[in-house]
Design a protein around this motif. Structure first.
Motif, PDB file in Angstrom:
ATOM      1  N   VAL A   1     -16.585  46.110  20.583  1.00 25.47           N
ATOM      2  CA  VAL A   1     -16.626  46.579  21.963  1.00 25.47           C
ATOM      3  C   VAL A   1     -16.060  47.996  22.031  1.00 25.47           C
ATOM      4  N   ARG A   2     -16.520  48.747  23.045  1.00 21.04           N
ATOM      5  CA  ARG A   2     -16.034  50.094  23.332  1.00 21.04           C
ATOM      6  C   ARG A   2     -15.636  50.124  24.796  1.00 21.04           C
ATOM      7  N   GLY A   3     -14.476  50.668  25.083  1.00 19.46           N
ATOM      8  CA  GLY A   3     -13.999  50.741  26.456  1.00 19.46           C
ATOM      9  C   GLY A   3     -13.657  52.163  26.858  1.00 19.46           C
ATOM     10  N   LEU A   4     -13.209  52.345  28.057  1.00 20.26           N
ATOM     11  CA  LEU A   4     -12.839  53.589  28.736  1.00 20.26           C
ATOM     12  C   LEU A   4     -14.061  54.189  29.410  1.00 20.26           C
ATOM     13  N   GLY A   5     -14.761  55.143  28.783  1.00 21.56           N
ATOM     14  CA  GLY A   5     -15.942  55.775  29.398  1.00 21.56           C
ATOM     15  C   GLY A   5     -17.115  54.814  29.412  1.00 21.56           C
ATOM     16  N   THR A   6     -18.063  55.035  28.501  1.00 22.57           N
ATOM     17  CA  THR A   6     -19.166  54.095  28.345  1.00 22.57           C
ATOM     18  C   THR A   6     -18.585  52.823  27.741  1.00 22.57           C
ATOM     19  N   SER A   7     -18.525  51.761  28.527  1.00 15.99           N
ATOM     20  CA  SER A   7     -17.937  50.496  28.078  1.00 15.99           C
ATOM     21  C   SER A   7     -19.043  49.495  27.808  1.00 15.99           C
ATOM     22  N   GLY A   8     -18.926  48.804  26.678  1.00 19.47           N
ATOM     23  CA  GLY A   8     -19.936  47.816  26.354  1.00 19.47           C
ATOM     24  C   GLY A   8     -19.831  47.354  24.925  1.00 19.47           C
ATOM     25  N   LEU A   9     -20.970  46.942  24.383  1.00 17.63           N
ATOM     26  CA  LEU A   9     -21.056  46.411  23.031  1.00 17.63           C
ATOM     27  C   LEU A   9     -21.527  47.497  22.079  1.00 17.63           C
ATOM     28  N   THR A  10     -21.033  47.439  20.840  1.00 13.02           N
ATOM     29  CA  THR A  10     -21.410  48.431  19.852  1.00 13.02           C
ATOM     30  C   THR A  10     -21.680  47.768  18.503  1.00 13.02           C
TER      31      THR A  10
ATOM     32  N   ILE B   1     -24.842  51.719  21.020  1.00 10.31           N
ATOM     33  CA  ILE B   1     -23.916  51.302  22.081  1.00 10.31           C
ATOM     34  C   ILE B   1     -24.738  50.867  23.283  1.00 10.31           C
ATOM     35  N   VAL B   2     -24.495  49.660  23.743  1.00  9.42           N
ATOM     36  CA  VAL B   2     -25.125  49.160  24.964  1.00  9.42           C
ATOM     37  C   VAL B   2     -24.033  49.166  26.023  1.00  9.42           C
ATOM     38  N   GLY B   3     -24.171  50.051  27.014  1.00  4.12           N
ATOM     39  CA  GLY B   3     -23.151  50.213  28.050  1.00  4.12           C
ATOM     40  C   GLY B   3     -23.510  49.497  29.334  1.00  4.12           C
ATOM     41  N   PHE B   4     -22.500  48.925  29.973  1.00  2.00           N
ATOM     42  CA  PHE B   4     -22.684  48.209  31.241  1.00  2.00           C
ATOM     43  C   PHE B   4     -21.764  48.810  32.298  1.00  2.00           C
TER      44      PHE B   4
ATOM     45  N   ALA C   1     -20.636  64.835  30.890  1.00  4.21           N
ATOM     46  CA  ALA C   1     -19.392  64.068  30.850  1.00  4.21           C
ATOM     47  C   ALA C   1     -18.800  64.119  29.451  1.00  4.21           C
ATOM     48  N   LEU C   2     -17.481  63.983  29.346  1.00  3.38           N
ATOM     49  CA  LEU C   2     -16.779  63.957  28.070  1.00  3.38           C
ATOM     50  C   LEU C   2     -16.821  62.567  27.445  1.00  3.38           C
ATOM     51  N   ASP C   3     -16.793  61.515  28.228  1.00  6.96           N
ATOM     52  CA  ASP C   3     -16.960  60.119  27.828  1.00  6.96           C
ATOM     53  C   ASP C   3     -16.050  59.665  26.696  1.00  6.96           C
ATOM     54  N   PRO C   4     -14.735  59.543  26.965  1.00  9.05           N
ATOM     55  CA  PRO C   4     -13.811  59.049  25.926  1.00  9.05           C
ATOM     56  C   PRO C   4     -14.058  57.570  25.671  1.00  9.05           C
ATOM     57  N   GLY C   5     -13.716  57.133  24.452  1.00 10.02           N
ATOM     58  CA  GLY C   5     -13.913  55.733  24.121  1.00 10.02           C
ATOM     59  C   GLY C   5     -12.840  55.213  23.182  1.00 10.02           C
ATOM     60  N   LEU C   6     -12.478  53.959  23.381  1.00 11.67           N
ATOM     61  CA  LEU C   6     -11.555  53.236  22.527  1.00 11.67           C
ATOM     62  C   LEU C   6     -12.286  51.998  22.056  1.00 11.67           C
ATOM     63  N   GLY C   7     -12.413  51.824  20.744  1.00 18.35           N
ATOM     64  CA  GLY C   7     -13.208  50.726  20.223  1.00 18.35           C
ATOM     65  C   GLY C   7     -12.440  49.843  19.264  1.00 18.35           C
ATOM     66  N   ILE C   8     -12.877  48.599  19.202  1.00 18.03           N
ATOM     67  CA  ILE C   8     -12.385  47.652  18.208  1.00 18.03           C
ATOM     68  C   ILE C   8     -13.587  46.856  17.723  1.00 18.03           C
TER      69      ILE C   8
END
Length: 167
Positions: free
Chosen positions: A37-46, A60-63, A156-163
């Motif tokens: 998963v990726r969160g913050l900006g574009t959040s969704g599955l990766t 990345i599929v963002g919701f 957009a800058l679109d920051p992301g935090l992923g695990i």
């Protein structure tokens, strides 16, 4: 517009220069595929899949509320700070997005407009693959430029935090 051109030129230059300046990632620091998963900006599955030692494809599929996006990126990896499992990455790609504006009238919600957007994305970040467990964590920025079918344009800058779980 100058910022967008600068980001594009920098991303393409780094991407093309990567083979000459990057070292091979060490065995044990890498994995073949990861899902998470990726969160913050574009959040969704990766999902990320390495096509060679230093190159990967990431989807990345963002919701969002009333919206959806699909992004595909080509990424290059290089060791960071001589720390096992810690790697820089950068790349370029594109996305497609759709959004529906919902309006409440007479006590019910209805779709008023729908737009489709097409965009160009860059990405740069750092990832840590934990050696003892099949987990990778990342922090990145995915700047993008998008043009929608209604004529609007977005940057957009679109920051992301992923695990991700690696295998």
């Amino acid at each position: 517009m100058k910022i967008l051109k600068s980001i594009a030129v920098l991303s393409i230059s780094l991407f093309l220069a990567a083979p000459a300046m990057s070292q091979q990632l060490k065995t044990g620091d890498t994995y073949k595929t990861a899902v998470g998963v990726r969160g913050l900006g574009t959040s969704g599955l990766t999902i990320k899949h390495f096509t060679s030692g230093n190159s990967a494809l990431e989807g990345i599929v963002g919701f969002y509320p009333n919206a959806f996006s699909a992004t595909l990126l080509v990424e290059r990896y290089a060791p960071a700070f001589s720390e096992p499992g810690l790697n820089w990455y950068y790349g370029i790609g594109g996305h497609i997005a759709t959004q529906s504006d919902m309006v409440k009238g007479d006590g019910i919600y209805r779709r008023e407009t729908s737009e489709v957007g097409f965009g160009v994305d860059g990405i740069f970040g750092i990832e840590y693959k934990i050696r003892e467990v099949p987990i990778a964590m990342s922090l990145d920025f995915k700047p993008f430029f998008e043009v929608a079918t209604d004529g609007d344009a977005f940057i957009a800058l679109d920051p992301g935090l992923g695990i991700k779980v690696t295998f």
